[in-house]
Design an enzyme around this catalytic site. Structure first.
Site, PDB file in Angstrom:
ATOM      1  N   GLN A 172      -1.081 -11.378  -2.068  1.00  0.00           N
ATOM      2  CA  GLN A 172      -1.733 -12.608  -2.513  1.00  0.00           C
ATOM      3  C   GLN A 172      -2.238 -12.140  -3.495  1.00  0.00           C
ATOM      4  OE1 GLN A 172      -5.453 -10.589   0.229  1.00  0.00           O
ATOM      5  NE2 GLN A 172      -4.350 -10.565   2.184  1.00  0.00           N
TER       6      GLN A 172
ATOM      7  N   ASP B 281       1.010  -4.008   7.333  1.00  0.00           N
ATOM      8  CA  ASP B 281      -0.254  -4.159   8.121  1.00  0.00           C
ATOM      9  C   ASP B 281       0.017  -3.823   9.764  1.00  0.00           C
ATOM     10  OD1 ASP B 281      -1.516  -5.411   6.526  1.00  0.00           O
ATOM     11  OD2 ASP B 281      -0.858  -7.783   7.084  1.00  0.00           O
TER      12      ASP B 281
HETATM   13  C1  S3P Z   1      -0.987 -11.217   3.105  1.00  0.00           C
HETATM   14  C2  S3P Z   1      -0.662 -10.289   2.389  1.00  0.00           C
HETATM   15  C3  S3P Z   1      -0.491  -8.458   2.766  1.00  0.00           C
HETATM   16  C4  S3P Z   1      -1.021  -8.353   4.153  1.00  0.00           C
HETATM   17  C5  S3P Z   1      -2.124  -9.525   4.389  1.00  0.00           C
HETATM   18  C6  S3P Z   1      -1.543 -11.091   4.117  1.00  0.00           C
HETATM   19  C7  S3P Z   1       0.038 -12.036   2.295  1.00  0.00           C
HETATM   20  O1  S3P Z   1      -1.721  -8.035   2.222  1.00  0.00           O
HETATM   21  O2  S3P Z   1      -1.746  -7.202   4.569  1.00  0.00           O
HETATM   22  O3  S3P Z   1      -2.022  -9.544   5.872  1.00  0.00           O
HETATM   23  O4  S3P Z   1      -0.220 -13.211   3.541  1.00  0.00           O
HETATM   24  O5  S3P Z   1      -0.372 -12.632   1.475  1.00  0.00           O
HETATM   25  P1  S3P Z   1      -1.833  -7.920   0.322  1.00  0.00           P
HETATM   26  O6  S3P Z   1      -1.858  -9.341  -0.467  1.00  0.00           O
HETATM   27  O7  S3P Z   1      -3.491  -7.738   0.001  1.00  0.00           O
HETATM   28  O8  S3P Z   1      -0.889  -7.096   0.104  1.00  0.00           O
END
Ligand code: S3P
Length: 450
Positions: A178, A328
């Protein structure tokens, strides 16, 4: 109502099940669905999307793209069209942007807005309002955006994007797709090259999709980690997107089939992108009978079907370096571990503490409520397996977390006594139709939230 009693409206109970059987598809991948809508909104012309996840998280992102000036339509056949406004073409929303439960939607769109000279207010539910946004506020501020956030960098917050976005080189202190994606989204509207250095590689859907839309993006191994460099101010060209099934959703029927004696199911069309497939590697190492079939490439992602049969699992040490590829999936892995023979050690998972809930704490207390011994540390947990004989009978508090709810419903299908979750309503954020799909395989649920 006490914390342990199920809500009369949204509680749900999973009952010990007969063998599960059948062939299913799970809904579209959540990460890819958010990105399809966002990149569609930045492309010039129409992006057609098939297989979009119609869960609440993604629908919130669709509504946000409308509020920022793109046209987003659902057709009668279930396909979606986004008519984009071009990089730099978003307009200021008149209303706050509501992301509901979705950290991904909120953080990615913060990157998007940060690269535009507009102001937007970001709101969400109680779970999202507790989650840390500092991890995106810091780099996006360096790029020229201004934030007014609640204490501790929490939402609601108001963001004014940069007048002139600065390309930066940023070494992310957290392994987070993210954060990487938010910076790259802002970098789209910056003159020059924006680089993100990842200490640990994370899911690469943003990079794959940017390439497919015609952006120039390079990835190379540097001395501090993986360096991802994007050349700003591209013209993004629409490209049709076929969203594959979500491996994070498939995890629930897959683990259920491994745990319920006599089961055999097939899950078709899920992405096994190596940055997403860690759970499946782990379950196989535990002795899970998971056959990967029909490996192919669809829409720029590796896709396969899985045949899963009931198996006797053995506890293992899950390598911490695998965490990003199954971040996740730890709650449902912990449920599988409860049925395994011996201990399963999961370490290097501190990030779980800042997901939709504190997933280490929520998983550990759910396990204990069902007679499982678990040792919790700051960045991990060790589950003592019961060799297939899990008591169940517990009431699990889900803390507004869809994956905690589904994980413990899976436990209830294979335990000696039913397992109740206090709130199944959040399942609709990522897996609409979960109970219907599971019932089709032979699962039995009782309660209001059907
Ligand atoms: C996601 C990244 C992950 C994941 C989330 C979806 C994404 O989070 O846990 O459900 O779509 O980029 P983080 O980027 O906080 O690790």
């Amino acid at each position: 109502m006490t914390a342990s009693s199920p809500s009369p409206h949204t509680g749900l109970t999973a009952e010990p099940s007969r063998a599960l059987g059948g062939t299913i598809r799970v809904p579209g991948d959540k990460s890819i669905s958010h990105r399809a809508l966002i990149f569609g909104a930045l492309a010039v012309g129409e992006t057609r999307i098939t297989g979009l996840l119609e869960g609440e998280d993604v629908l919130a992102t669709a509504e946000t793209m409308r509020r920022l000036g793109a046209q987003v339509r659902r057709h009668a056949d279930g396909t979606w069209s986004v008519f984009g406004v071009g990089v730099g073409g978003l307009s200021e929303p008149a209303e706050p942007l509501d992301f509901g439960n979705s950290g991904t939607g909120a953080r990615l769109v913060m990157g998007l807005v940060a690269g535009h000279p507009i102001t937007a207010t970001f709101i969400g539910d109680a779970s999202l309002s507790r989650r840390p946004m500092g991890r995106v506020i810091t780099p996006l501020s360096e790029m020229g955006a201004h934030f007014h956030a609640r204490e501790g960098g929490r939402m609601p917050l108001t963001l004014t994007g940069a007048r002139r976005t600065l390309p930066i080189t940023y070494r992310s202190p957290v392994a987070s797709a993210q954060v990487k994606s938010a910076i790259l989204l802002a970098g789209l509207n910056a003159p020059g090259v924006t680089t993100v250095i990842e200490p640990v590689p994370t899911r690469d859907h943003t990079e794959r999709m940017l390439r497919a839309f015609g952006a120039h993006i390079e990835t190379r191994q540097g001395k501090d980690g993986l360096e991802i460099s994007l050349t700003g101010e591209p013209e993004l060209t629409p490209c049709p997107i076929a969203v594959p099934g979500d491996p994070s959703s498939a995890a629930f029927p897959v683990v259920a089939a491994l745990l319920v004696p006599g089961s055999e199911i097939v899950v078709q069309g899920i992405t096994l992108n190596p940055h997403r497939a860690g759970l499946y590697t782990t379950l196989k190492e535990m002795g899970g009978d998971i056959e990967v079939m029909n490996q192919r490439e669809e829409g720029g992602e590796p896709v396969a079907d899985l045949r899963v049969r009931h198996s006797r699992l053995t506890g293992i040490d899950v390598p911490p370096e695998r965490a990003a590829s199954m971040i996740d999936e730890y709650p449902v892995l912990a449920v599988a571990a409860a049925f395994a023979e011996g201990e399963t050690r999961m370490m290097g998972i501190h990030e779980l503490r800042v997901k939709e809930s504190d997933r280490i704490a929520a998983t550990a207390s759910g396990l204990r409520a069902n007679g499982i011994k678990v040792h919790e540390s700051d960045d991990g947990m060790v589950v003592e397996g019961r060799s297939g004989m899990v008591d169940g009978g517990g009431h699990v508090v889900t803390h507004m977390d869809h994956r905690i709810a589904m994980s413990f419903l899976v436990m209830g299908l294979a335990a000696q006594k039913p397992v109740t979750v206090d709130d199944a309503s959040m399942i609709a954020t990522s897996f609409p139709g979960f109970t219907t799909l599971m019932r089709g395989l032979g699962a039995s649920f009782a309660g209001q939230a059907q």
